[in-house]
Enzyme design. Structure first.
Site, PDB file in Angstrom:
ATOM      1  N   LYS A 206     -62.227  34.896  29.197  1.00  0.00           N
ATOM      2  CA  LYS A 206     -62.392  35.667  30.420  1.00  0.00           C
ATOM      3  C   LYS A 206     -63.416  36.764  30.228  1.00  0.00           C
ATOM      4  CE  LYS A 206     -58.232  34.658  32.939  1.00  0.00           C
ATOM      5  NZ  LYS A 206     -56.986  34.681  32.148  1.00  0.00           N
TER       6      LYS A 206
ATOM      7  N   LYS B 237     -58.543  14.603  36.566  1.00  0.00           N
ATOM      8  CA  LYS B 237     -57.294  14.798  37.283  1.00  0.00           C
ATOM      9  C   LYS B 237     -57.493  15.707  38.496  1.00  0.00           C
ATOM     10  CE  LYS B 237     -55.267  18.718  34.911  1.00  0.00           C
ATOM     11  NZ  LYS B 237     -54.111  19.248  34.210  1.00  0.00           N
TER      12      LYS B 237
ATOM     13  N   LYS C 161     -57.550  22.184  41.869  1.00  0.00           N
ATOM     14  CA  LYS C 161     -58.156  23.023  42.897  1.00  0.00           C
ATOM     15  C   LYS C 161     -59.620  23.298  42.557  1.00  0.00           C
ATOM     16  CE  LYS C 161     -57.335  27.506  43.639  1.00  0.00           C
ATOM     17  NZ  LYS C 161     -57.372  28.698  44.444  1.00  0.00           N
TER      18      LYS C 161
END
Ligand code: TRP
Length: 351
Positions: free
Chosen positions: A111, A216, A219
């Site tokens: 991050k 897969k 979102k």
């Protein structure tokens, strides 16, 4: 009965991948364990959402989980920020957490790197370090992000949970949670917190494929069918799914995009339907248009009742409020019990 805790980040609507990958096993767990499922809205503050954003996303998640069948009479479903004891335990755990070990976690490093990249684009060279570590702007790497694992540990051990259903990506956070639990015990020479183990949902859970050819459903992949999608939206997404010119030899191995359509069918359609199209494929008589039409219909049949319940629940503010309050009470009672003992162990006066 063993205690299970799982936190759900409020990041938008649930899709079929979430349903078959996680929610479905929650439905089973709520019958077998003392379950606490909570909406991790404090965790979401690391990225500075707006107040209306926080309120709406918590409600969205709550309504969708309830619509799927998470039963507030069986499981304790609550909003993290309703249980202030968690924040107090987080404070104590932070006092025994090292900044070194926190900075070494991969999720933090990833991050921080992402944010560094954002800021490289937006700020002049040289200002970067100041922006990242010092400024309270929305892209800075804040202390909340660094201590994400301590908050997660507090979430889990506040209920003395022993099982935590999470995806593989949470393994390092779980390792930290066990470490912080052990450290509390050894610091105060007590056998107080059990070490929580992760349940891997992804192995047993059904992997729902995306319909864009590979991988897969997700979102961020942009290939998701949401539980809230209406018939038209579902049809549009399914009809757009990638196919090929069809098999030329009987009993050919299915290429990935086709295998994905069949995998989806295996999840939502009847066995007869699946066998019918499988046979057509094996005879080289398959018409993908027909297959997709059937698949869209079956997905819609699966989603429609959930969709109706979502809309129902969302329009019933009073019910949502009641569920949230009931969950907050049950979770607070469990948390307060642990915290009273923690305060005593550390040496603070009782409340
Ligand atoms: N970190 C988890 C995720 O990203 C969410 C989470 C927060 C969680 N606290 C938790 C999961 C406690 C399990 C238990 O998915």
């Amino acid at each position: 009965m063993e205690t299970v805790v799982s936190g759900i980040r409020p990041t938008g609507n649930l899709h079929l991948g979430n349903y078959f990958g996680a929610v479905k096993s929650f439905l089973q767990m709520q019958n077998e364990y003392n379950c606490f499922f909570f909406i991790a809205d404090w965790h979401s503050l690391t990225t500075h959402p707006r107040p209306e954003n926080i309120r709406n996303s918590a409600k969205t998640i709550l309504a969708e989980y309830l619509a799927c069948g998470i039963d507030p009479e069986k499981a304790t479903i609550y909003i993290q920020s309703d249980v202030r004891e968690v924040a107090e335990l987080y404070l104590y755990l932070n006092m025994n957490a090292g900044i070194g070990e926190l900075m070494r976690t991969t999720s933090f490093k990833d991050k921080a790197r992402q944010m560094l990249h954002i800021d490289r684009v937006n700020t002049a060279e040289g200002d970067v370090e100041k922006e990242i570590f010092n400024e309270g702007n929305r892209h800075s790497v804040n202390a909340g992000l660094l201590t994400y694992p301590t908050l997660m540990a507090a979430d889990i051990i506040i209920h003395k949970a022993v099982k935590v259903p999470v995806g593989k990506d949470q393994e390092q956070n779980m390792e930290m949670a066990r470490r912080f639990a052990r450290r509390f015990n050894s610091t105060y020479e007590v056998e107080f917190f059990p070490e929580p183990a992760s349940f891997h949902l992804t192995e047993k859970a059904v992997k729902v494929p995306g319909l864009d050819g590979s991988g897969k459903m997700g979102k961020s992949e942009g290939n998701a069918i949401y539980l809230i999608d209406d018939e038209k939206a579902i049809k549009k997404k399914v009809m757009k799914a990638v196919t090929d010119a069809g098999p030329t030899e009987p009993n050919s191995v299915k290429p990935e995009p086709i295998a994905n359509l069949f995998a989806m069918m295996d999840i939502v359609s009847t066995k007869d339907t699946y066998d019918y199209f499988n046979e057509k494929y094996n005879n080289c008589e398959i018409r993908y248009g027909d297959l997709k039409k059937q698949l869209a219909e079956d997905i819609n049949n699966f989603c429609a009742p959930i969709r109706e319940r979502i809309l129902d629940i969302r329009s019933n503010e009073e019910y949502m409020e009641k569920v949230a309050r009931m969950g907050a009470e049950k979770a607070s009672a469990s948390a307060a019990k642990t915290l009273a003992e923690v305060r005593e162990i550390i040496g603070f006066r009782p409340y």
